[in-house]
Design a protein around this motif. Structure first.
Motif, PDB file in Angstrom:
ATOM      1  N   GLY A 106       0.834  -1.188   0.000  1.00 11.68           N
ATOM      2  CA  GLY A 106       0.000   0.000   0.000  1.00 11.68           C
ATOM      3  C   GLY A 106       0.873   1.243   0.000  1.00 11.68           C
ATOM      4  N   LEU A 107       0.231   2.402  -0.114  1.00 15.65           N
ATOM      5  CA  LEU A 107       0.937   3.683  -0.092  1.00 15.65           C
ATOM      6  C   LEU A 107       0.304   4.567   0.972  1.00 15.65           C
ATOM      7  CD1 LEU A 107       1.121   4.261  -3.949  1.00 15.65           C
ATOM      8  CD2 LEU A 107       3.032   3.646  -2.448  1.00 15.65           C
ATOM      9  N   LEU A 108       1.134   5.155   1.827  1.00 12.03           N
ATOM     10  CA  LEU A 108       0.660   6.068   2.855  1.00 12.03           C
ATOM     11  C   LEU A 108       1.473   7.354   2.803  1.00 12.03           C
ATOM     12  CD1 LEU A 108       2.911   6.139   5.347  1.00 12.03           C
ATOM     13  CD2 LEU A 108       1.825   3.977   5.943  1.00 12.03           C
ATOM     14  N   ARG A 109       0.910   8.387   3.392  1.00 12.68           N
ATOM     15  CA  ARG A 109       1.628   9.656   3.497  1.00 12.68           C
ATOM     16  C   ARG A 109       2.219   9.747   4.894  1.00 12.68           C
ATOM     17  NH1 ARG A 109       2.707  14.419   1.278  1.00 12.68           N
ATOM     18  NH2 ARG A 109       2.627  16.318   2.530  1.00 12.68           N
ATOM     19  N   LEU A 110       3.509  10.003   4.945  1.00 11.62           N
ATOM     20  CA  LEU A 110       4.249  10.127   6.195  1.00 11.62           C
ATOM     21  C   LEU A 110       4.637  11.589   6.378  1.00 11.62           C
ATOM     22  CD1 LEU A 110       5.960   8.944   8.579  1.00 11.62           C
ATOM     23  CD2 LEU A 110       7.798   8.629   6.901  1.00 11.62           C
ATOM     24  N   THR A 111       4.349  12.138   7.557  1.00 12.26           N
ATOM     25  CA  THR A 111       4.743  13.512   7.873  1.00 12.26           C
ATOM     26  C   THR A 111       5.724  13.461   9.028  1.00 12.26           C
ATOM     27  OG1 THR A 111       2.597  14.324   7.149  1.00 12.26           O
ATOM     28  CG2 THR A 111       3.924  15.816   8.485  1.00 12.26           C
ATOM     29  N   THR A 112       6.942  13.929   8.765  1.00 13.12           N
ATOM     30  CA  THR A 112       8.009  13.928   9.765  1.00 13.12           C
ATOM     31  C   THR A 112       8.334  15.367  10.154  1.00 13.12           C
ATOM     32  OG1 THR A 112       9.785  14.055   8.126  1.00 13.12           O
ATOM     33  CG2 THR A 112       9.020  11.845   8.747  1.00 13.12           C
ATOM     34  N   THR A 113       9.174  15.501  11.180  1.00 16.60           N
ATOM     35  CA  THR A 113       9.718  16.798  11.564  1.00 16.60           C
ATOM     36  C   THR A 113      11.149  16.857  11.056  1.00 16.60           C
ATOM     37  OG1 THR A 113       8.354  16.845  13.551  1.00 16.60           O
ATOM     38  CG2 THR A 113      10.266  18.304  13.517  1.00 16.60           C
ATOM     39  N   GLY A 114      11.474  17.895  10.298  1.00 22.85           N
ATOM     40  CA  GLY A 114      12.812  18.030   9.736  1.00 22.85           C
ATOM     41  C   GLY A 114      13.874  18.070  10.818  1.00 22.85           C
ATOM     42  N   ARG A 115      14.911  17.306  10.655  1.00 18.81           N
ATOM     43  CA  ARG A 115      15.958  17.207  11.674  1.00 18.81           C
ATOM     44  C   ARG A 115      16.744  18.503  11.818  1.00 18.81           C
ATOM     45  NH1 ARG A 115      17.412  14.966   7.133  1.00 18.81           N
ATOM     46  NH2 ARG A 115      19.533  15.116   6.314  1.00 18.81           N
TER      47      ARG A 115
END
Length: 151
Positions: free
Chosen positions: A44-53
C-alpha cells in the motif's frame, strides 16, 4: 537455493520524476488520490509527515507499506540509491510522526526493526518483491526495515 538476479533500477531522474508526478496527483486531488491499502501481494501507499531534523519544519512524503498486525512497515530506501532517505534521517532524529492512509492523520512512533523481527519483516517484503535482495545489494549499507507503531 535460488540465486538473486542482478537488479536493474531506472536512472535516478526517472525515479525522481515518477515520485514528483505521484505527489502532484496526491496534492492536486486534495488527498483523494495517491494513497492505497495493501491488497493481495501488493504493498500500500501512505503519506508520512516527519519533523525536519535541521529545520524543525514538517516534511511529507509518500512511502510504500505493509501491515504487520497493528503496525505498519516500510523500507528506508532511496529509490535503491546509496544515500539514506531524508524522511528516515528525520525519523531517527524525531521518531514521533504522523501517517495518513486517506482517513485522516494517525500519530505514530518510528523505529528500526532489528534481529529476528527484521529478518521476519524482510521476508514479508520479499513476498511482494522476489528480487528484494538484488535491489538491496546495490547499496553498500543495510537497508533499514522501519516499523511505525501507532500511539
Amino acid at each position: 537455493m535460488s540465486e538473486t538476479k542482478p537488479a536493474r533500477v531506472p536512472p535516478r531522474w526517472v525515479v525522481r520524476s515518477a515520485w514528483a508526478v505521484h505527489r502532484g496527483i496526491y496534492r492536486g486531488s486534495g488527498g483523494r488520490l495517491g494513497l492505497s491499502r495493501p491488497r493481495g501481494n501488493k504493498y500500500g501507499l501512505l503519506r508520512l509527515t516527519t519533523t525536519g531534523r535541521r529545520t524543525g519544519r514538517e516534511r511529507g512524503v509518500i512511502v510504500a507499506y505493509l501491515l504487520d498486525g497493528p503496525r505498519y512497515t516500510t523500507l528506508a530506501m532511496n529509490g535503491w540509491g546509496e544515500p539514506e532517505p531524508a524522511w528516515w534521517l528525520n525519523l531517527k532524529a524525531h521518531p514521533e510522526a504522523r501517517i495518513d492512509l486517506g482517513g485522516g492523520p494517525q500519530p505514530i512512533r518510528a523505529r528500526a526493526a532489528s534481529g529476528d523481527e527484521r529478518v521476519r519483516l524482510w521476508e514479508l517484503w520479499s513476498t511482494v518483491d522476489k528480487n528484494l535482495d538484488g535491489y538491496a545489494a546495490l547499496r553498500s549499507r543495510e537497508t533499514a526495515v522501519v516499523v511505525f507503531e501507532p500511539l
